[in-house]
Design a protein around this motif. Structure first.
Motif, PDB file in Angstrom:
ATOM      1  N   ILE A  40     -29.325 -17.819 -32.413  1.00  0.00           N
ATOM      2  CA  ILE A  40     -28.633 -16.556 -32.707  1.00  0.00           C
ATOM      3  C   ILE A  40     -29.621 -15.544 -33.281  1.00  0.00           C
ATOM      4  O   ILE A  40     -29.649 -14.374 -32.891  1.00  0.00           O
ATOM      5  CB  ILE A  40     -27.516 -16.802 -33.749  1.00  0.00           C
ATOM      6  CG1 ILE A  40     -26.420 -17.699 -33.163  1.00  0.00           C
ATOM      7  CG2 ILE A  40     -26.944 -15.511 -34.251  1.00  0.00           C
ATOM      8  CD1 ILE A  40     -25.472 -16.983 -32.271  1.00  0.00           C
ATOM      9  N   LEU A  41     -30.463 -16.005 -34.201  1.00  0.00           N
ATOM     10  CA  LEU A  41     -31.401 -15.090 -34.854  1.00  0.00           C
ATOM     11  C   LEU A  41     -32.415 -14.543 -33.851  1.00  0.00           C
ATOM     12  O   LEU A  41     -32.839 -13.391 -33.953  1.00  0.00           O
ATOM     13  CB  LEU A  41     -32.114 -15.790 -36.020  1.00  0.00           C
ATOM     14  CG  LEU A  41     -31.221 -16.092 -37.222  1.00  0.00           C
ATOM     15  CD1 LEU A  41     -31.986 -16.875 -38.286  1.00  0.00           C
ATOM     16  CD2 LEU A  41     -30.667 -14.802 -37.825  1.00  0.00           C
ATOM     17  N   LEU A  42     -32.800 -15.373 -32.879  1.00  0.00           N
ATOM     18  CA  LEU A  42     -33.731 -14.908 -31.849  1.00  0.00           C
ATOM     19  C   LEU A  42     -33.095 -13.787 -31.029  1.00  0.00           C
ATOM     20  O   LEU A  42     -33.684 -12.716 -30.840  1.00  0.00           O
ATOM     21  CB  LEU A  42     -34.125 -16.075 -30.931  1.00  0.00           C
ATOM     22  CG  LEU A  42     -35.042 -15.732 -29.757  1.00  0.00           C
ATOM     23  CD1 LEU A  42     -36.430 -15.343 -30.243  1.00  0.00           C
ATOM     24  CD2 LEU A  42     -35.152 -16.899 -28.774  1.00  0.00           C
ATOM     25  N   LEU A  43     -31.872 -14.043 -30.599  1.00  0.00           N
ATOM     26  CA  LEU A  43     -31.148 -13.046 -29.808  1.00  0.00           C
ATOM     27  C   LEU A  43     -30.977 -11.758 -30.616  1.00  0.00           C
ATOM     28  O   LEU A  43     -31.223 -10.647 -30.125  1.00  0.00           O
ATOM     29  CB  LEU A  43     -29.775 -13.635 -29.444  1.00  0.00           C
ATOM     30  CG  LEU A  43     -29.082 -13.081 -28.223  1.00  0.00           C
ATOM     31  CD1 LEU A  43     -29.941 -13.317 -26.996  1.00  0.00           C
ATOM     32  CD2 LEU A  43     -27.722 -13.751 -28.048  1.00  0.00           C
ATOM     33  N   ALA A  44     -30.580 -11.920 -31.872  1.00  0.00           N
ATOM     34  CA  ALA A  44     -30.356 -10.763 -32.735  1.00  0.00           C
ATOM     35  C   ALA A  44     -31.656  -9.998 -32.954  1.00  0.00           C
ATOM     36  O   ALA A  44     -31.684  -8.766 -32.905  1.00  0.00           O
ATOM     37  CB  ALA A  44     -29.779 -11.220 -34.067  1.00  0.00           C
ATOM     38  N   SER A  45     -32.757 -10.746 -33.174  1.00  0.00           N
ATOM     39  CA  SER A  45     -34.033 -10.082 -33.440  1.00  0.00           C
ATOM     40  C   SER A  45     -34.482  -9.264 -32.239  1.00  0.00           C
ATOM     41  O   SER A  45     -35.087  -8.197 -32.388  1.00  0.00           O
ATOM     42  CB  SER A  45     -35.109 -11.112 -33.784  1.00  0.00           C
ATOM     43  OG  SER A  45     -34.828 -11.716 -35.024  1.00  0.00           O
ATOM     44  N   ILE A  46     -34.210  -9.774 -31.045  1.00  0.00           N
ATOM     45  CA  ILE A  46     -34.597  -9.038 -29.836  1.00  0.00           C
ATOM     46  C   ILE A  46     -33.946  -7.656 -29.834  1.00  0.00           C
ATOM     47  O   ILE A  46     -34.621  -6.631 -29.698  1.00  0.00           O
ATOM     48  CB  ILE A  46     -34.201  -9.836 -28.568  1.00  0.00           C
ATOM     49  CG1 ILE A  46     -35.120 -11.051 -28.413  1.00  0.00           C
ATOM     50  CG2 ILE A  46     -34.251  -8.943 -27.328  1.00  0.00           C
ATOM     51  CD1 ILE A  46     -34.728 -11.989 -27.290  1.00  0.00           C
ATOM     52  N   PHE A  47     -32.626  -7.620 -30.044  1.00  0.00           N
ATOM     53  CA  PHE A  47     -31.934  -6.337 -29.925  1.00  0.00           C
ATOM     54  C   PHE A  47     -32.077  -5.475 -31.169  1.00  0.00           C
ATOM     55  O   PHE A  47     -32.207  -4.253 -31.074  1.00  0.00           O
ATOM     56  CB  PHE A  47     -30.462  -6.573 -29.566  1.00  0.00           C
ATOM     57  CG  PHE A  47     -30.314  -7.143 -28.188  1.00  0.00           C
ATOM     58  CD1 PHE A  47     -30.555  -6.347 -27.073  1.00  0.00           C
ATOM     59  CD2 PHE A  47     -29.998  -8.475 -27.998  1.00  0.00           C
ATOM     60  CE1 PHE A  47     -30.465  -6.872 -25.791  1.00  0.00           C
ATOM     61  CE2 PHE A  47     -29.900  -9.017 -26.721  1.00  0.00           C
ATOM     62  CZ  PHE A  47     -30.142  -8.213 -25.618  1.00  0.00           C
ATOM     63  N   ALA A  48     -32.074  -6.104 -32.340  1.00  0.00           N
ATOM     64  CA  ALA A  48     -32.261  -5.325 -33.568  1.00  0.00           C
ATOM     65  C   ALA A  48     -33.680  -4.757 -33.598  1.00  0.00           C
ATOM     66  O   ALA A  48     -33.893  -3.606 -33.997  1.00  0.00           O
ATOM     67  CB  ALA A  48     -32.009  -6.194 -34.789  1.00  0.00           C
ATOM     68  N   GLY A  49     -34.660  -5.562 -33.159  1.00  0.00           N
ATOM     69  CA  GLY A  49     -36.043  -5.104 -33.128  1.00  0.00           C
ATOM     70  C   GLY A  49     -36.213  -3.929 -32.178  1.00  0.00           C
ATOM     71  O   GLY A  49     -36.829  -2.914 -32.518  1.00  0.00           O
ATOM     72  N   ALA A  50     -35.632  -4.064 -30.977  1.00  0.00           N
ATOM     73  CA  ALA A  50     -35.697  -2.976 -30.006  1.00  0.00           C
ATOM     74  C   ALA A  50     -35.066  -1.720 -30.600  1.00  0.00           C
ATOM     75  O   ALA A  50     -35.639  -0.622 -30.514  1.00  0.00           O
ATOM     76  CB  ALA A  50     -34.983  -3.394 -28.725  1.00  0.00           C
ATOM     77  N   SER A  51     -33.900  -1.895 -31.245  1.00  0.00           N
ATOM     78  CA  SER A  51     -33.205  -0.737 -31.807  1.00  0.00           C
ATOM     79  C   SER A  51     -34.034  -0.034 -32.869  1.00  0.00           C
ATOM     80  O   SER A  51     -34.194   1.192 -32.849  1.00  0.00           O
ATOM     81  CB  SER A  51     -31.873  -1.169 -32.438  1.00  0.00           C
ATOM     82  OG  SER A  51     -31.068  -1.791 -31.480  1.00  0.00           O
ATOM     83  N   LEU A  52     -34.566  -0.819 -33.800  1.00  0.00           N
ATOM     84  CA  LEU A  52     -35.307  -0.212 -34.908  1.00  0.00           C
ATOM     85  C   LEU A  52     -36.552   0.508 -34.408  1.00  0.00           C
ATOM     86  O   LEU A  52     -36.904   1.591 -34.883  1.00  0.00           O
ATOM     87  CB  LEU A  52     -35.679  -1.282 -35.936  1.00  0.00           C
ATOM     88  CG  LEU A  52     -36.119  -0.745 -37.297  1.00  0.00           C
ATOM     89  CD1 LEU A  52     -35.006   0.047 -37.951  1.00  0.00           C
ATOM     90  CD2 LEU A  52     -36.554  -1.877 -38.227  1.00  0.00           C
ATOM     91  N   MET A  53     -37.210  -0.080 -33.396  1.00  0.00           N
ATOM     92  CA  MET A  53     -38.431   0.548 -32.872  1.00  0.00           C
ATOM     93  C   MET A  53     -38.079   1.820 -32.106  1.00  0.00           C
ATOM     94  O   MET A  53     -38.795   2.830 -32.214  1.00  0.00           O
ATOM     95  CB  MET A  53     -39.158  -0.457 -31.968  1.00  0.00           C
ATOM     96  CG  MET A  53     -40.574  -0.071 -31.644  1.00  0.00           C
ATOM     97  SD  MET A  53     -41.603   0.042 -33.130  1.00  0.00           S
ATOM     98  CE  MET A  53     -42.817   1.210 -32.528  1.00  0.00           C
ATOM     99  N   LEU A  54     -36.999   1.794 -31.347  1.00  0.00           N
ATOM    100  CA  LEU A  54     -36.576   3.003 -30.625  1.00  0.00           C
ATOM    101  C   LEU A  54     -36.204   4.103 -31.622  1.00  0.00           C
ATOM    102  O   LEU A  54     -36.572   5.273 -31.449  1.00  0.00           O
ATOM    103  CB  LEU A  54     -35.385   2.683 -29.715  1.00  0.00           C
ATOM    104  CG  LEU A  54     -35.756   1.915 -28.432  1.00  0.00           C
ATOM    105  CD1 LEU A  54     -34.528   1.259 -27.817  1.00  0.00           C
ATOM    106  CD2 LEU A  54     -36.442   2.841 -27.422  1.00  0.00           C
ATOM    107  N   LEU A  55     -35.506   3.701 -32.681  1.00  0.00           N
ATOM    108  CA  LEU A  55     -35.145   4.667 -33.721  1.00  0.00           C
ATOM    109  C   LEU A  55     -36.404   5.271 -34.339  1.00  0.00           C
ATOM    110  O   LEU A  55     -36.504   6.487 -34.526  1.00  0.00           O
ATOM    111  CB  LEU A  55     -34.297   3.978 -34.794  1.00  0.00           C
ATOM    112  CG  LEU A  55     -33.820   4.853 -35.944  1.00  0.00           C
ATOM    113  CD1 LEU A  55     -32.841   5.903 -35.428  1.00  0.00           C
ATOM    114  CD2 LEU A  55     -33.164   4.026 -37.044  1.00  0.00           C
ATOM    115  N   SER A  56     -37.400   4.404 -34.595  1.00  0.00           N
ATOM    116  CA  SER A  56     -38.655   4.890 -35.163  1.00  0.00           C
ATOM    117  C   SER A  56     -39.305   5.894 -34.222  1.00  0.00           C
ATOM    118  O   SER A  56     -39.817   6.934 -34.641  1.00  0.00           O
ATOM    119  CB  SER A  56     -39.630   3.733 -35.381  1.00  0.00           C
ATOM    120  OG  SER A  56     -39.073   2.770 -36.206  1.00  0.00           O
TER     121      SER A  56
END
Lengths: 334, 343
Positions: free
Chosen positions: B287-303
């Motif tokens: 679950i954490l891997l899946l979450a990290s993929i999308f949360a990571g993408a989101s945070l970087m796009l936001l940045s």
């Protein structure tokens, strides 16, 4: 329930540390056996090699000489995944992630059985639930490990070994850091598991609990291990030989340790109530009195009971001093 | 398992968030393109129009790069925090970014003359990408060799940090003796950038990240058990040495690739796994891997969106933005933990 075939056999096993210029041996040429359905308590003083021995049995450490056989297979020859289905190990001190729940910990017991990504199927979930039930921590299942007590964590670890579904469970100091009721709780749980068909080896400092629950003791004594039922080891003075000291002696009746005191004075005790007599006697012993039956003691203690009170009467020089508690009575004794 | 539906809802939420941010990133920029225009251009074949060039040659590579960087760093961070069982571990604890920096420093500072004058365009060049890749690859080889010999994971962590510091010292020496323009080019590289990856380079970065993700997926099961400590994991049947090697290779592929193309980018890798743990309240690595993929993408796009300072012509260095976004998260986590302990 107690079969006779052996599940684990140690042959000429020597363990310790390899060093430059020779090995330093902790335990030498052990020849021991665990039978199916036994609860084995491993006892020894600090640093005597309890952990090293257990770690050797689960292949976390190599022996210096000799071998360990599980069901007549050398443990080194068993494939790691197969091994994980045969022997479960609980190290002393549980490591966990702060977001881990009890159920997640117990689920990890299914590790050797699940597919490449660790998916839990219906059967796995059923086994996990029954492990939680057996240990009696169903209601803690979704709590975090950071939120529960040490005793409950130990139970969660034991539930994890049940989920691992191995015939043999080995635990290193499962009662460390627990208070007395929790200790009893854990060891009686192990006892129950043995009654349900498991074989359990556990190490402990707590001689008293080990004596009470174990089918067999492994007693570490000077680089070797004495093996036998707790009762045999008490009767042949093995336990006394290892644990007695200048200040402590083993009471051969109860298996408890008590302070060695030189009785300085004698006293006679008259009391009708059994429990009151027992605890009064203990108190007198602690104060250095020997309770005697002869007719001419220095002091007489007569305990009488009125409707709601117990009175301790110290009779000395033809006078009688009454006290309402053991504490006060002890203070007045010369 | 408990609340599987809750977990599913949270993952869907994160996917939606990533998608919205991706779209926003595509739509923002100096050329004003409407929502429908972006949609139309994305799938149209008119390669002559300004809109097509803007979207396909500039904005899409940039948004995709942000996506890859976010995924790669977050997954690496999660893996490093798990393998070292240390909440402050991140993608760079093995010294991968230091290795990449050394590679780049050798090229830029050592042969600085080559780049004088076009300092702003260095971060996308194949020469630099290759140098950074070789640098981080060498670090990986050294770490792997050491990890086969050193049993204690803490020793390994300390060695990694020492190693990174050593490389930084070498880089300092190079910086000290280099010319002004080369120095500036190098400093700009260390600030990170997602805007210099070309359309042709995207498949390379994508392949590196994809390969790293596959490996990360393969070790998910073992990662679950490793949380109980290596002793316990071994008795569950895990080969620790092999597990570590796979995690290190995965992290190197992920972090090494994005660092080679975009420079070192801080805090995403440390912050995102924590955000995911807080959000999902679980230790299950899948679950954490899946979450990290999308949360990571989101945070970087936001940045990336923030770094373009919508409404202005200037662009902030991406590293500054990720730090400013990531640091409060880490601070918040520390305080939350304090509260938990006090309670």
């Amino acid at each position: 329930m107690h079969g006779n075939d052996s599940i684990l056999k140690l042959e000429k096993l020597s363990i310790g540390f390899s060093q430059k210029g020779g090995n330093s041996l902790l335990l030498k040429e052990l020849a021991l056996e665990v039978k199916r359905g036994e609860l084995v308590g491993l006892i020894g003083r600090n640093g005597s090699g309890k952990s090293s021995l257990l770690r050797t049995l689960v292949r976390l450490q190599n022996s210096i000489e000799g071998s360990v056989f599980f069901n007549s297979f050398k443990i080194q020859d068993i494939h790691p995944q197969k091994f994980a289905k045969e022997i479960a190990f609980v190290p002393s001190g549980l490591e966990y992630n702060e977001t881990m729940t009890v159920r997640e910990l117990v689920s990890l017991g299914r590790f050797p059985y699940t597919n490449w990504i660790g998916n839990l199927n219906r059967n796995d979930l059923r086994i996990i639930q029954s492990a939680l039930d057996k240990v009696g921590i169903q209601e803690l299942a979704d709590r975090k490990l950071t939120e529960i007590s040490d005793g409950e964590k130990q139970k969660a670890s034991i539930a994890r070994t049940l989920a691992q579904d191995t015939p043999l469970i080995i635990l290193d100091e499962p009662t460390a850091y627990l208070d007395l009721p929790a200790k009893n709780d854990i060891v009686s749980l192990l006892h129950e598991l043995v009654n349900q068909g498991k074989t359990v080896i556990f190490s402990t400092h707590d001689l008293n609990i080990a004596i009470r629950f174990s089918d067999k003791l492994w007693l570490i004594s000077e680089n070797t291990i004495l093996q036998g039922s707790p009762e045999d080891l008490i009767l042949n003075a093995s336990i006394a030989g290892i644990f007695e000291s200048d200040r402590l002696r083993l009471n051969p009746m109860s298996g408890d340790f008590e302070l060695r005191r030189k009785a300085l004075k004698t006293i006679s005790l008259t009391c009708t109530q059994k429990d009151v007599e027992h605890w009064t006697r203990e108190a007198l012993k602690r104060r250095g009195y020997e309770v005697v039956r002869n007719e001419n003691p220095e002091i007489k203690l007569v305990v009488t009971k009125t409707e709601d009170k117990i009175i301790w009467n110290i009779q000395r020089f033809n006078e009688s001093l009454p006290f309402e508690s053991i504490y006060e009575m002890l203070q007045a004794l010369p | 398992m408990p609340k599987p539906n809750g977990d599913r809802m949270r993952v869907i939420l994160l996917v939606l968030l990533a998608f919205i941010l991706f779209w926003t990133d595509l739509s923002l920029g100096s050329a004003d393109l409407s929502f429908s225009k972006v949609l139309e251009t994305l799938f149209s074949g008119d390669q002559e129009s300004t809109a097509w060039i803007t979207i396909h040659l500039f904005r899409l590579p940039r948004a995709l790069t942000s996506l890859f960087v976010g995924i790669a760093l977050s997954v690496s961070g999660l893996q490093m925090q798990t393998v070292f069982r240390n909440p402050l571990a991140g993608p760079y604890v093995l010294g991968i970014s230091s290795g990449a920096s050394l590679g780049v420093a050798l090229v830029v500072l050592g042969f600085g003359g080559l780049f004088a004058g076009n300092a702003f365009f260095i971060s996308g060049s194949w020469l630099l990408v290759t140098a950074a890749w070789i640098g981080s690859g060498m670090v990986l080889l050294i770490i792997l060799t050491v990890s086969f010999r050193v049993r204690d994971i803490m020793t390994l962590l300390i060695l990694g940090i020492m190693f990174a510091s050593g490389i930084s010292a070498v880089i300092s020496v190079l910086q000290y003796f280099s010319g002004e323009s080369a120095l500036k080019a190098f400093v700009i590289w260390t600030m990170g950038s997602v805007s210099n990856v070309s359309r042709e380079q995207l498949p390379v970065i994508g392949t590196g990240v994809f390969a790293g993700l596959i490996l990360a997926l393969v070790v998910v099961k073992a990662s679950n058990a490793i949380q109980l400590g290596e002793t316990q994991a071994k008795t569950l049947g895990i080969n620790i040495t092999r597990y570590r090697a796979m995690v290190f290779i995965s992290t190197s592929l992920l972090t090494g690739t994005v660092t080679a193309f975009c420079g070192p980018i801080g805090f995403i890798g440390i912050a995102v796994p924590h955000i995911c743990r807080m959000f999902f309240q679980t230790s299950r690595q899948g679950i954490l891997l899946l979450a990290s993929i999308f949360a990571g993408a989101s945070l970087m796009l936001l940045s990336d969106i923030i770094s373009q300072l919508p409404g202005t012509e200037s662009i902030l260095p991406i590293n500054a933005v990720t730090s400013l976004l990531g640091i409060p998260v880490v601070v918040w986590i520390i305080f939350r933990k304090q509260k938990l302990i006090a309670a």
